[in-house]
Write an enzyme that holds these catalytic residues in place. Sequence first.
Site, PDB file in Angstrom:
ATOM      1  N   ASN A  27      96.339  24.300  37.283  1.00 53.57           N
ATOM      2  CA  ASN A  27      96.634  25.645  36.776  1.00 53.57           C
ATOM      3  C   ASN A  27      97.474  25.566  35.510  1.00 53.57           C
ATOM      4  O   ASN A  27      98.368  24.726  35.374  1.00 53.57           O
ATOM      5  CB  ASN A  27      97.308  26.518  37.841  1.00 53.57           C
ATOM      6  CG  ASN A  27      98.558  25.921  38.441  1.00 53.57           C
ATOM      7  OD1 ASN A  27      98.689  24.718  38.569  1.00 53.57           O
ATOM      8  ND2 ASN A  27      99.482  26.779  38.825  1.00 53.57           N
ATOM      9  N   CYS A  59      88.416  33.335  41.032  1.00 53.27           N
ATOM     10  CA  CYS A  59      87.775  32.007  41.074  1.00 53.27           C
ATOM     11  C   CYS A  59      86.545  32.022  41.979  1.00 53.27           C
ATOM     12  O   CYS A  59      85.542  31.377  41.670  1.00 53.27           O
ATOM     13  CB  CYS A  59      88.767  30.947  41.541  1.00 53.27           C
ATOM     14  SG  CYS A  59      89.977  30.539  40.262  1.00 53.27           S
ATOM     15  N   CYS A 118      91.507  32.002  44.611  1.00 51.76           N
ATOM     16  CA  CYS A 118      91.714  33.438  44.428  1.00 51.76           C
ATOM     17  C   CYS A 118      90.366  34.150  44.250  1.00 51.76           C
ATOM     18  O   CYS A 118      89.324  33.514  44.057  1.00 51.76           O
ATOM     19  CB  CYS A 118      92.631  33.702  43.232  1.00 51.76           C
ATOM     20  SG  CYS A 118      91.797  33.589  41.631  1.00 51.76           S
ATOM     21  N   CYS A 154      93.583  29.501  36.678  1.00 51.92           N
ATOM     22  CA  CYS A 154      93.726  28.715  37.910  1.00 51.92           C
ATOM     23  C   CYS A 154      93.126  27.316  37.765  1.00 51.92           C
ATOM     24  O   CYS A 154      92.256  27.072  36.918  1.00 51.92           O
ATOM     25  CB  CYS A 154      93.013  29.414  39.061  1.00 51.92           C
ATOM     26  SG  CYS A 154      93.749  30.969  39.561  1.00 51.92           S
ATOM     27  N   GLU A 156      91.050  25.842  39.722  1.00 55.97           N
ATOM     28  CA  GLU A 156      89.618  25.798  40.030  1.00 55.97           C
ATOM     29  C   GLU A 156      88.783  26.131  38.798  1.00 55.97           C
ATOM     30  O   GLU A 156      87.788  25.464  38.501  1.00 55.97           O
ATOM     31  CB  GLU A 156      89.290  26.812  41.141  1.00 55.97           C
ATOM     32  CG  GLU A 156      89.954  26.532  42.471  1.00 55.97           C
ATOM     33  CD  GLU A 156      91.311  27.201  42.625  1.00 55.97           C
ATOM     34  OE1 GLU A 156      92.062  27.311  41.620  1.00 55.97           O
ATOM     35  OE2 GLU A 156      91.638  27.601  43.753  1.00 55.97           O
ATOM     36  N   GLU A 181      99.664  28.041  33.102  1.00 55.66           N
ATOM     37  CA  GLU A 181     100.275  29.364  32.957  1.00 55.66           C
ATOM     38  C   GLU A 181     100.659  29.620  31.498  1.00 55.66           C
ATOM     39  O   GLU A 181     100.532  28.749  30.634  1.00 55.66           O
ATOM     40  CB  GLU A 181     101.504  29.458  33.879  1.00 55.66           C
ATOM     41  CG  GLU A 181     101.098  29.272  35.339  1.00 55.66           C
ATOM     42  CD  GLU A 181     102.215  29.498  36.329  1.00 55.66           C
ATOM     43  OE1 GLU A 181     103.394  29.512  35.931  1.00 55.66           O
ATOM     44  OE2 GLU A 181     101.890  29.658  37.527  1.00 55.66           O
TER      45      GLU A 181
HETATM   46  N1  THU Z   1      96.580  29.398  41.473  1.00 58.41           N
HETATM   47  C1  THU Z   1      95.590  28.486  41.312  1.00 58.41           C
HETATM   48  O1  THU Z   1      95.574  27.716  40.347  1.00 58.41           O
HETATM   49  N2  THU Z   1      94.608  28.425  42.248  1.00 58.41           N
HETATM   50  C2  THU Z   1      94.625  29.132  43.421  1.00 58.41           C
HETATM   51  O2  THU Z   1      93.716  28.972  44.230  1.00 58.41           O
HETATM   52  C3  THU Z   1      95.718  30.060  43.688  1.00 58.41           C
HETATM   53  C4  THU Z   1      96.583  30.385  42.538  1.00 58.41           C
HETATM   54  C5  THU Z   1      97.701  29.384  40.524  1.00 58.41           C
HETATM   55  C6  THU Z   1      97.780  30.542  39.573  1.00 58.41           C
HETATM   56  C7  THU Z   1      99.270  30.544  39.256  1.00 58.41           C
HETATM   57  O3  THU Z   1      99.528  29.607  38.222  1.00 58.41           O
HETATM   58  C8  THU Z   1      99.937  30.045  40.520  1.00 58.41           C
HETATM   59  O4  THU Z   1      98.911  29.378  41.244  1.00 58.41           O
HETATM   60  C9  THU Z   1     100.530  31.134  41.381  1.00 58.41           C
HETATM   61  O5  THU Z   1      99.627  32.139  41.634  1.00 58.41           O
END
Ligand code: THU
Length: 132
Positions: free
Chosen positions: A42, A90, A87, A53, A55, A44
């Site tokens: 991920n 995704c 999520c 994310c 994925e 940000e």
């Molecule tokens: N996140 C993911 O990368 N994948 C998931 O399946 C759930 C959420 C990340 C997004 C964000 O950077 C952090 O997790 C919190 O939501």
Amino acid sequence: MTMDKLMTEAMAAAEFSYSPYSKFRVGAALLCKNGEVIRGTNVENRSFGLTVCAERNALGTALSRGITEFEALAVYAPDADYAVSPCGACRQVISEFVSADFPVSFQGAEGERVDSTMGDLFPHNALDELKE
Ligand code: THU
């Protein structure tokens, strides 16, 4: 490749997470039909809504290399004490490229790995006709 091994790849991917805002690392490992494993993490941003994310980063990397056929996905969330599933966004994006029996497994720092499928995570898939 076993799901255990694929999860190990997802664990390695989570180490590179750029998540200074949530402090919630996620790693994804996408097993491709050609045998390659493509990792994603991920990423940000200080403009929070721009977060991508793990994925979707793995999928985007694979597609950018011309890889469009996939065998399985593993997701690891080392900062969670439970298994964190992909999520909703995704799920929609992954569904573009895989069928209902596509295996998706997810795991946190504690608890069991959950072995699921795309069909379980994203039932009532729609709009396939737009791809034709
Ligand atoms: N996140 C993911 O990368 N994948 C998931 O399946 C759930 C959420 C990340 C997004 C964000 O950077 C952090 O997790 C919190 O939501």
